[in-house]
Design an enzyme around this catalytic site. Structure first.
Site, short mmCIF file in Angstrom:
data_model
loop_
_atom_site.label_atom_id
_atom_site.label_comp_id
_atom_site.label_asym_id
_atom_site.label_seq_id
_atom_site.Cartn_x
_atom_site.Cartn_y
_atom_site.Cartn_z
N SER A 1 18.65 71.99 -22.63
CA SER A 1 18.18 70.81 -22.13
C SER A 1 19.57 70.08 -21.50
O SER A 1 20.18 70.68 -20.57
CB SER A 1 17.42 69.92 -23.07
N HIS B 1 13.17 73.19 -18.95
CA HIS B 1 11.90 72.89 -19.51
C HIS B 1 11.00 73.19 -18.32
O HIS B 1 10.01 72.36 -18.07
CB HIS B 1 11.74 71.40 -19.88
#
Length: 242
Positions: free
Chosen positions: A128, A163
């Site tokens: 991330s 994501h």
């Protein structure tokens, strides 16, 4: 072991998301030493204690030497900080707020030290925010709504979007940003994927989750849907997930 080139790994999972440990096991096979020193940098989460505990619980049983670099309660002076980071074989950056993390790193000179470590053979990786930070630019929710951040460390050319399949709006927003020139073309990771780059070139792409993909996203023909060319990259399966 001498390792040529700057090496960066983008992770769509790991100890904080996956119970099987496949991505982290794969990651460690690329360290320059058989029993690597692995440093977790939890700056993006504000050095959250629970996140640190999960890292240590996951890596202490492995054949490595884990450590943590806190910056919100920094204990090392400049010389000790440099020596500590340059001694690591792997620097593993956690998720959280990409923009805040980069600002804190720059205040403490960690951005410069990470570049130096990478040039000396340290493997840089993360999930991330910890994937976003290595590129020139990134697609992030650091400012609330999804936005473009053109303030990365520049160790990986182009942009990164994590994501890609799991957070609403990610795919559409990233493609619009690339199509409009707000972000340069780059790499989009679905959850479960790992990608190893050497000097900006993709060397390996793997997945712990059947069907999960890595994409190369580039500006496309104006007027086409999405305005981008999105190319899936074959990923080698790491194992069978129930």
């Amino acid at each position: 072991m001498l390792v040529p080139g700057r090496r960066v790994v983008l992770l769509g999972g790991g100890f904080s998301m996956d119970e099987d440990g496949l991505l982290d096991d794969w990651l460690l096979t690329h360290a320059r030493n058989p029993r690597p020193r692995v440093c977790f940098v939890p700056t993006a989460s504000g050095d959250a204690p629970g996140y640190v505990d999960r890292f240590l619980s996951a890596f202490r049983p492995r054949d490595c030497t884990p450590a943590v670099l806190p910056l919100f309660r920094r204990e090392l002076d400049d010389d000790a900080l440099r020596a500590f980071l340059l001694a690591q074989d792997v620097v593993y950056v956690g998720g959280g707020n990409t923009a805040n993390m980069l600002a804190v790193w720059r205040v403490h000179g960690v951005d410069r030290l990470l570049r130096e470590a990478c040039d000396r053979g340290t493997l840089l990786c993360g999930i991330s925010a910890g994937a976003n930070c290595w590129a020139d630019a990134a697609h992030t929710d650091s400012f609330g709504p999804l936005a473009s951040l053109r303030d990365g460390l520049g160790l990986l050319p182009g942009s990164v979007c994590p994501h890609y399949d799991s957070e609403p709006g990610r795919r559409t927003s990233y493609r619009q940003a690339v199509a409009g020139g707000t972000l340069p073309g780059g790499w989009a990771l679905e959850d479960g994927v790992g990608a190893l780059f050497t000097d900006g070139r993709l060397e390996q792409a793997v997945t712990r989750r059947p069907g999960a993909r890595l994409y190369r996203v580039e500006p496309g023909t104006p007027g086409e849907p999405g305005g981008t060319d999105e190319h899936p990259v074959p990923c080698r399966p790491l194992g069978t997930v129930a």
